[in-house]
Write a protein that holds these residues in place. Sequence first.
Motif: not given
Length: 100
Positions: A42-46
């Motif tokens: 969940x560090x980066x966007x979906x």
Amino acid sequence: MTSAGPAHAQSAAAEGQQLAFDIGKGNCLSCHVIKGGDLPGTIGPELKDIKSKFPDRNELVAILNDETKRNPRTVMPPFGRNRILTEPEINAIVDFLQTL
């Protein structure tokens, strides 16, 4: 130069998905939720609606190659600059991302 047909686009996208999900290559799932991927981070966007968010594929290629040129504070690895991914591999991943 001939244009690539739909079959080529499908095989390139399939190769791109394999690279994106490969922990030794793109490993995109370590930071991003991607449809069809297991145990996403969940560090980066979906990663969804990519083609509408990035209609110019060259922008995605640049992000994968070295996002620090655009955003020096990014945590996105510079896959191309660090030779984690080759140019053809980056293009295959972009083909895959544009199907999301």
